[in-house]
Motif scaffolding. Structure first.
Motif, PDB file in Angstrom:
ATOM      1  N   MET A   1      29.578  -6.793  10.242  1.00 46.33           N
ATOM      2  CA  MET A   1      28.238  -6.960  10.801  1.00 46.33           C
ATOM      3  C   MET A   1      28.029  -8.434  11.150  1.00 46.33           C
ATOM      4  SD  MET A   1      24.808  -5.359  10.949  1.00 46.33           S
ATOM      5  CE  MET A   1      25.504  -3.849  10.487  1.00 46.33           C
ATOM      6  N   MET A   2      27.426  -8.673  12.293  1.00 48.63           N
ATOM      7  CA  MET A   2      27.211 -10.042  12.744  1.00 48.63           C
ATOM      8  C   MET A   2      25.947 -10.605  12.110  1.00 48.63           C
ATOM      9  SD  MET A   2      28.232  -9.606  16.669  1.00 48.63           S
ATOM     10  CE  MET A   2      29.309  -8.250  17.060  1.00 48.63           C
ATOM     11  N   ASP A   3      25.853 -11.923  12.063  1.00 47.76           N
ATOM     12  CA  ASP A   3      24.685 -12.524  11.427  1.00 47.76           C
ATOM     13  C   ASP A   3      23.509 -12.610  12.392  1.00 47.76           C
ATOM     14  OD1 ASP A   3      25.422 -14.627  13.046  1.00 47.76           O
ATOM     15  OD2 ASP A   3      25.448 -16.114  11.450  1.00 47.76           O
ATOM     16  N   SER A   4      22.329 -12.869  11.818  1.00 47.51           N
ATOM     17  CA  SER A   4      21.101 -12.854  12.615  1.00 47.51           C
ATOM     18  C   SER A   4      21.072 -13.963  13.662  1.00 47.51           C
ATOM     19  CB  SER A   4      19.875 -12.920  11.709  1.00 47.51           C
ATOM     20  OG  SER A   4      19.847 -14.133  11.000  1.00 47.51           O
ATOM     21  N   CYS A   5      21.704 -15.097  13.390  1.00 43.52           N
ATOM     22  CA  CYS A   5      21.734 -16.178  14.387  1.00 43.52           C
ATOM     23  C   CYS A   5      22.479 -15.745  15.646  1.00 43.52           C
ATOM     24  CB  CYS A   5      22.379 -17.433  13.804  1.00 43.52           C
ATOM     25  SG  CYS A   5      21.383 -18.250  12.565  1.00 43.52           S
ATOM     26  N   PHE A   6      23.580 -14.998  15.464  1.00 39.37           N
ATOM     27  CA  PHE A   6      24.314 -14.478  16.620  1.00 39.37           C
ATOM     28  C   PHE A   6      23.399 -13.575  17.437  1.00 39.37           C
ATOM     29  CE2 PHE A   6      26.350 -10.795  18.496  1.00 39.37           C
ATOM     30  CZ  PHE A   6      27.179 -11.397  19.417  1.00 39.37           C
ATOM     31  N   TYR A   7      22.716 -12.642  16.759  1.00 40.55           N
ATOM     32  CA  TYR A   7      21.846 -11.715  17.477  1.00 40.55           C
ATOM     33  C   TYR A   7      20.727 -12.444  18.198  1.00 40.55           C
ATOM     34  CZ  TYR A   7      24.050  -7.582  15.499  1.00 40.55           C
ATOM     35  OH  TYR A   7      24.950  -6.598  15.181  1.00 40.55           O
ATOM     36  N   GLN A   8      20.113 -13.411  17.549  1.00 38.53           N
ATOM     37  CA  GLN A   8      19.018 -14.138  18.187  1.00 38.53           C
ATOM     38  C   GLN A   8      19.489 -14.826  19.463  1.00 38.53           C
ATOM     39  OE1 GLN A   8      17.743 -16.654  14.987  1.00 38.53           O
ATOM     40  NE2 GLN A   8      16.448 -15.067  14.082  1.00 38.53           N
ATOM     41  N   GLN A   9      20.635 -15.472  19.399  1.00 38.55           N
ATOM     42  CA  GLN A   9      21.169 -16.162  20.570  1.00 38.55           C
ATOM     43  C   GLN A   9      21.537 -15.173  21.672  1.00 38.55           C
ATOM     44  OE1 GLN A   9      24.533 -18.697  19.778  1.00 38.55           O
ATOM     45  NE2 GLN A   9      24.886 -19.119  21.935  1.00 38.55           N
ATOM     46  N   LYS A  10      22.237 -14.105  21.312  1.00 39.55           N
ATOM     47  CA  LYS A  10      22.666 -13.112  22.293  1.00 39.55           C
ATOM     48  C   LYS A  10      21.471 -12.419  22.935  1.00 39.55           C
ATOM     49  CE  LYS A  10      25.936 -10.846  24.364  1.00 39.55           C
ATOM     50  NZ  LYS A  10      26.717 -11.482  25.410  1.00 39.55           N
ATOM     51  N   ILE A  11      20.452 -12.098  22.128  1.00 36.84           N
ATOM     52  CA  ILE A  11      19.240 -11.457  22.656  1.00 36.84           C
ATOM     53  C   ILE A  11      18.577 -12.358  23.689  1.00 36.84           C
ATOM     54  CG2 ILE A  11      16.867 -10.831  22.017  1.00 36.84           C
ATOM     55  CD1 ILE A  11      18.157  -9.627  19.401  1.00 36.84           C
ATOM     56  N   GLU A  12      18.462 -13.633  23.395  1.00 35.94           N
ATOM     57  CA  GLU A  12      17.839 -14.555  24.352  1.00 35.94           C
ATOM     58  C   GLU A  12      18.662 -14.676  25.629  1.00 35.94           C
ATOM     59  OE1 GLU A  12      14.768 -15.710  24.325  1.00 35.94           O
ATOM     60  OE2 GLU A  12      14.598 -14.523  22.494  1.00 35.94           O
ATOM     61  N   GLU A  13      19.988 -14.689  25.510  1.00 36.59           N
ATOM     62  CA  GLU A  13      20.852 -14.758  26.696  1.00 36.59           C
ATOM     63  C   GLU A  13      20.682 -13.514  27.570  1.00 36.59           C
ATOM     64  OE1 GLU A  13      24.820 -15.266  25.227  1.00 36.59           O
ATOM     65  OE2 GLU A  13      24.419 -17.279  24.475  1.00 36.59           O
ATOM     66  N   VAL A  14      20.702 -12.350  26.946  1.00 36.36           N
ATOM     67  CA  VAL A  14      20.588 -11.098  27.701  1.00 36.36           C
ATOM     68  C   VAL A  14      19.186 -10.968  28.304  1.00 36.36           C
ATOM     69  CG1 VAL A  14      20.663  -8.574  27.522  1.00 36.36           C
ATOM     70  CG2 VAL A  14      22.419  -9.965  26.404  1.00 36.36           C
ATOM     71  N   ARG A  15      18.168 -11.368  27.550  1.00 30.47           N
ATOM     72  CA  ARG A  15      16.793 -11.316  28.073  1.00 30.47           C
ATOM     73  C   ARG A  15      16.652 -12.215  29.297  1.00 30.47           C
ATOM     74  NH1 ARG A  15      13.400 -12.313  23.530  1.00 30.47           N
ATOM     75  NH2 ARG A  15      13.266 -10.078  23.264  1.00 30.47           N
ATOM     76  N   ALA A  16      17.205 -13.414  29.236  1.00 31.23           N
ATOM     77  CA  ALA A  16      17.131 -14.342  30.371  1.00 31.23           C
ATOM     78  C   ALA A  16      17.857 -13.764  31.588  1.00 31.23           C
ATOM     79  CB  ALA A  16      17.708 -15.698  29.984  1.00 31.23           C
ATOM     80  N   GLU A  17      19.002 -13.137  31.349  1.00 31.23           N
ATOM     81  CA  GLU A  17      19.749 -12.517  32.451  1.00 31.23           C
ATOM     82  C   GLU A  17      18.968 -11.351  33.049  1.00 31.23           C
ATOM     83  OE1 GLU A  17      22.902 -11.721  35.166  1.00 31.23           O
ATOM     84  OE2 GLU A  17      22.166 -13.494  34.134  1.00 31.23           O
ATOM     85  N   MET A  18      18.295 -10.584  32.206  1.00 32.55           N
ATOM     86  CA  MET A  18      17.497  -9.465  32.704  1.00 32.55           C
ATOM     87  C   MET A  18      16.361  -9.979  33.594  1.00 32.55           C
ATOM     88  SD  MET A  18      15.521  -6.452  30.600  1.00 32.55           S
ATOM     89  CE  MET A  18      14.276  -7.554  29.952  1.00 32.55           C
ATOM     90  N   VAL A  19      15.699 -11.040  33.172  1.00 29.74           N
ATOM     91  CA  VAL A  19      14.626 -11.633  33.977  1.00 29.74           C
ATOM     92  C   VAL A  19      15.186 -12.140  35.303  1.00 29.74           C
ATOM     93  CG1 VAL A  19      12.990 -13.554  34.093  1.00 29.74           C
ATOM     94  CG2 VAL A  19      13.166 -12.187  32.003  1.00 29.74           C
ATOM     95  N   ARG A  20      16.341 -12.795  35.242  1.00 24.96           N
ATOM     96  CA  ARG A  20      16.961 -13.308  36.473  1.00 24.96           C
ATOM     97  C   ARG A  20      17.283 -12.180  37.440  1.00 24.96           C
ATOM     98  NH1 ARG A  20      21.242 -13.678  39.185  1.00 24.96           N
ATOM     99  NH2 ARG A  20      22.553 -12.506  37.757  1.00 24.96           N
ATOM    100  N   LEU A  21      17.851 -11.103  36.905  1.00 25.21           N
ATOM    101  CA  LEU A  21      18.176  -9.952  37.755  1.00 25.21           C
ATOM    102  C   LEU A  21      16.926  -9.323  38.349  1.00 25.21           C
ATOM    103  CD1 LEU A  21      20.977  -8.171  35.697  1.00 25.21           C
ATOM    104  CD2 LEU A  21      21.204  -9.204  37.959  1.00 25.21           C
ATOM    105  N   PHE A  22      15.888  -9.183  37.536  1.00 22.07           N
ATOM    106  CA  PHE A  22      14.639  -8.610  38.048  1.00 22.07           C
ATOM    107  C   PHE A  22      14.071  -9.476  39.170  1.00 22.07           C
ATOM    108  CE2 PHE A  22      10.021  -8.774  38.114  1.00 22.07           C
ATOM    109  CZ  PHE A  22       9.759  -7.494  38.581  1.00 22.07           C
TER     110      PHE A  22
END
Length: 56
Positions: free
Chosen positions: A1-22
């Motif tokens: 299982m990955m740690d919460s810092c990894f998830y927080q960073q990855k979530i922000e990266e994916v969210r930013a990419e989703m906004v860019r795509l939209f």
């Protein structure tokens, strides 16, 4: 299982990419926006599970 810092960073990266795509296609129903939205949902669910496991 990955740690919460990894998830927080990855979530922000994916969210930013989703906004860019939209902003690029100006459509919530564009295939690429839906796909990355689903990826974000998956990450958020995993992160939530990680947090729940850490509280036990």
């Amino acid at each position: 299982m990955m740690d919460s810092c990894f998830y927080q960073q990855k979530i922000e990266e994916v969210r930013a990419e989703m906004v860019r795509l939209f902003e690029a296609c100006n459509s919530f129903t564009d295939h690429a926006v839906i796909k990355i939205s689903q990826e974000l949902d998956h990450l958020l669910n995993e992160y939530s599970g990680c947090l729940a496991n850490n509280q036990r």
